[in-house]
Design a protein around this motif. Structure first.
Motif, PDB file in Angstrom:
ATOM      1  N   ALA A  84     -14.587  20.305  87.377  1.00  0.00           N
ATOM      2  CA  ALA A  84     -14.243  20.768  88.717  1.00  0.00           C
ATOM      3  C   ALA A  84     -15.275  20.328  89.755  1.00  0.00           C
ATOM      4  O   ALA A  84     -14.947  20.151  90.926  1.00  0.00           O
ATOM      5  CB  ALA A  84     -14.116  22.293  88.718  1.00  0.00           C
ATOM      6  N   LEU A  85     -16.526  20.138  89.318  1.00  0.00           N
ATOM      7  CA  LEU A  85     -17.594  19.739  90.235  1.00  0.00           C
ATOM      8  C   LEU A  85     -17.803  18.228  90.292  1.00  0.00           C
ATOM      9  O   LEU A  85     -18.650  17.749  91.056  1.00  0.00           O
ATOM     10  CB  LEU A  85     -18.912  20.400  89.815  1.00  0.00           C
ATOM     11  N   ALA A  86     -17.026  17.468  89.525  1.00  0.00           N
ATOM     12  CA  ALA A  86     -17.312  16.048  89.335  1.00  0.00           C
ATOM     13  C   ALA A  86     -17.272  15.255  90.637  1.00  0.00           C
ATOM     14  O   ALA A  86     -18.083  14.364  90.862  1.00  0.00           O
ATOM     15  CB  ALA A  86     -16.326  15.451  88.330  1.00  0.00           C
ATOM     16  N   ALA A  87     -16.328  15.553  91.522  1.00  0.00           N
ATOM     17  CA  ALA A  87     -16.214  14.819  92.785  1.00  0.00           C
ATOM     18  C   ALA A  87     -17.044  15.453  93.893  1.00  0.00           C
ATOM     19  O   ALA A  87     -16.910  15.073  95.053  1.00  0.00           O
ATOM     20  CB  ALA A  87     -14.748  14.743  93.206  1.00  0.00           C
ATOM     21  N   ASP A  88     -17.893  16.418  93.528  1.00  0.00           N
ATOM     22  CA  ASP A  88     -18.735  17.143  94.481  1.00  0.00           C
ATOM     23  C   ASP A  88     -17.910  17.748  95.613  1.00  0.00           C
ATOM     24  O   ASP A  88     -18.183  17.546  96.799  1.00  0.00           O
ATOM     25  CB  ASP A  88     -19.807  16.219  95.052  1.00  0.00           C
ATOM     26  N   PRO A  89     -16.859  18.529  95.273  1.00  0.00           N
ATOM     27  CA  PRO A  89     -16.016  19.114  96.321  1.00  0.00           C
ATOM     28  C   PRO A  89     -16.745  20.257  97.020  1.00  0.00           C
ATOM     29  O   PRO A  89     -17.544  20.971  96.401  1.00  0.00           O
ATOM     30  CB  PRO A  89     -14.814  19.641  95.531  1.00  0.00           C
ATOM     31  N   PRO A  90     -16.486  20.471  98.301  1.00  0.00           N
ATOM     32  CA  PRO A  90     -17.113  21.595  98.996  1.00  0.00           C
ATOM     33  C   PRO A  90     -16.527  22.944  98.604  1.00  0.00           C
ATOM     34  O   PRO A  90     -17.149  23.984  98.806  1.00  0.00           O
ATOM     35  CB  PRO A  90     -16.846  21.290 100.476  1.00  0.00           C
ATOM     36  N   VAL A  91     -15.296  22.922  98.050  1.00  0.00           N
ATOM     37  CA  VAL A  91     -14.579  24.159  97.715  1.00  0.00           C
ATOM     38  C   VAL A  91     -14.270  24.163  96.225  1.00  0.00           C
ATOM     39  O   VAL A  91     -13.868  23.142  95.657  1.00  0.00           O
ATOM     40  CB  VAL A  91     -13.275  24.283  98.526  1.00  0.00           C
ATOM     41  N   LEU A  92     -14.450  25.337  95.604  1.00  0.00           N
ATOM     42  CA  LEU A  92     -14.168  25.503  94.176  1.00  0.00           C
ATOM     43  C   LEU A  92     -13.288  26.733  93.995  1.00  0.00           C
ATOM     44  O   LEU A  92     -13.647  27.836  94.427  1.00  0.00           O
ATOM     45  CB  LEU A  92     -15.481  25.668  93.407  1.00  0.00           C
ATOM     46  N   LEU A  93     -12.121  26.540  93.394  1.00  0.00           N
ATOM     47  CA  LEU A  93     -11.209  27.639  93.097  1.00  0.00           C
ATOM     48  C   LEU A  93     -11.288  27.933  91.604  1.00  0.00           C
ATOM     49  O   LEU A  93     -11.199  27.018  90.777  1.00  0.00           O
ATOM     50  CB  LEU A  93      -9.770  27.272  93.477  1.00  0.00           C
TER      51      LEU A  93
END
Length: 443
Positions: A149-158
């Protein structure tokens, strides 16, 4: 930041989510809490459009998500589910690399990112990189899910009940690991859970839902100590204050620098509820808190169990930029400027009594202007000395200086916040006689 405005979801005549208005703060963990069937997971899935809302708007950083293609929106949002959802035919590295490869990242950058994330979630890359999901334990697979879930360095995590399928020991370890990751990354996290302990432990904010409606939104402290309805109190239970302590470390209740020989010891990272358990087991009302094997201070059962406002006990650093924009600074300075034309002549030269109307008492007028001049001087000194000192002692690396200010100088805790405008008004009224006393007693 995620904003929900009048969000609704209906299936025929049945309303699953009704008129939901919420703002999820950026860089914080918000827990969606509530009984089964209250609309938590539906709300989460409307954020990334796995479910389309019947009415209302979802905004991501101010942009209406309806204006984005669903696949583009989802690639910028990390998603962790209870069933983990790893691809069984891919190894761990390939699972974690799924989104970076979809985004067209180079193989070298993707491999480096995979190793970095596996280390971040506590898995040795050399050991786990080539394993298949079937070779992982439940806790290990969930860690891989978080890494993906963190692989693309997203600003939002659900996160949809990410730790619900784990045994209690694995769940606690993974929750602790997630807290450490969040302290480093500061993602905007929305987490669905029905576990009250988990919400109080991990959530910076909690949104408690019931029958598709929002019952209360606030900090864990707000819900535990200031419930807005009988449902909130009943759902959290009578032991909510004790459960809340699991979300804080023993170091949060520590008196820095205090050293007492012969006390039981705990690590600073241990949660406060477990620290209370150690006190009960050892028959002691005080513990020595250790940091890297060195005594850092003591905490007592009273400071842990007797705290009615845990958030108020946590020292928040004072930032110069926020203070410069605060009315606490600008309105007294504006008052100073208004008084300046009248006070400077009284300070710089004797008053010419002939300039006053006959109705004025010259001695009283001279005394008034002199008093106002002293008030102006006291205010300027307070701002020049108090503000830099408050900024200095609230820095995270200034534990020793804070202990000096508290214990040796006897200031109490004047640096917790600058005085409000009411405190400054008291300063203006009586600063001519007791400026320092008024400042520190009202801060």
């Amino acid at each position: 930041m995620i904003e929900l405005e009048h969000l609704e979801k209906r299936y025929g005549a049945q309303a699953v989510v009704q008129d939901l208005n919420l703002v999820f703060p950026a860089g914080q963990v918000t827990a969606l809490l509530g009984p089964s069937g209250c609309g938590k997971t539906t709300t989460l899935r409307m954020i990334n459009r796995l479910i389309e809302p019947t009415a209302g708007v979802v905004r991501l950083d101010g942009q209406d998500t309806r204006g984005l293609r669903p696949e583009v929106l989802r690639r910028g949002i990390g998603y962790v589910i209870q069933q983990i959802g790893l691809f069984p035919h891919l190894n761990v590295a390939q699972n974690v690399a799924t989104v970076p490869e979809l985004l067209g990242r180079s193989r070298q950058d993707t491999a480096r990112r995979v190793d970095e994330l596996l280390a971040l979630v506590g898995l040795d890359p050399d050991t786990f990189r080539h394993k298949r999901p079937a070779q992982l334990s439940g806790g290990q697979a969930q860690r891989v899910g978080v890494a993906r879930a963190l692989a693309a360095d997203p600003p939002v995590l659900l996160m949809d009940e990410p730790f619900g399928a784990l045994d209690p020991l694995a769940r606690e370890h993974l929750q602790q690991a997630f807290r450490e990751i969040q302290r480093r990354l500061h993602k905007t996290v929305v987490m669905v859970t029905h576990d009250i302990d988990e919400a109080l432990r991990l959530g910076d904010r909690i949104a408690l839902m019931n029958a598709g409606r929002l019952e209360q939104f606030g900090t864990p402290d707000d819900l535990v100590h200031r419930p807005t309805s009988s449902f909130v109190s009943a759902f959290l239970g009578e032991d909510a204050a004790l459960r809340q302590l699991a979300g804080y470390r023993a170091a949060d209740f520590m008196n820095p620098g205090e050293k007492v020989a012969g006390l039981p010891t705990v690590e600073a990272s241990l949660d406060a509820r477990s620290a209370l358990g150690v006190m009960l087991r050892e028959g002691s009302d005080r513990l020595t808190v250790m940091t890297d094997g060195v005594p850092a201070g003591c905490c007592t059962g009273r400071t842990c169990a007797g705290s009615h406002d845990v958030e108020a006990r946590k020292l928040k650093p004072l930032r110069l930029t926020s203070f410069l924009l605060s009315p606490a600074l600008w309105w007294p300075l504006l008052l100073c400027l208004c008084l300046l034309p009248g006070t400077l002549p009284a300070v710089l030269r004797p008053l010419d009594l002939g300039e006053l109307p006959a109705a004025f008492d010259p001695a009283l007028w001279q005394l008034t202007l002199t008093h106002l001049g002293l008030v102006l001087l006291a205010t300027i000194l307070v701002l020049l000395i108090g503000v830099p000192l408050a900024i200095l002692v609230t820095r995270p690396d200034r534990e020793a200086l804070r202990h000096l200010a508290e214990g040796w100088l006897g200031w109490g805790k004047p640096y917790r916040r600058l005085p409000s405008w009411r405190s400054l008004s008291r300063l203006w009224v009586s600063a001519g006689s007791r400026p320092c006393w008024v400042w520190w007693s009202t801060a």
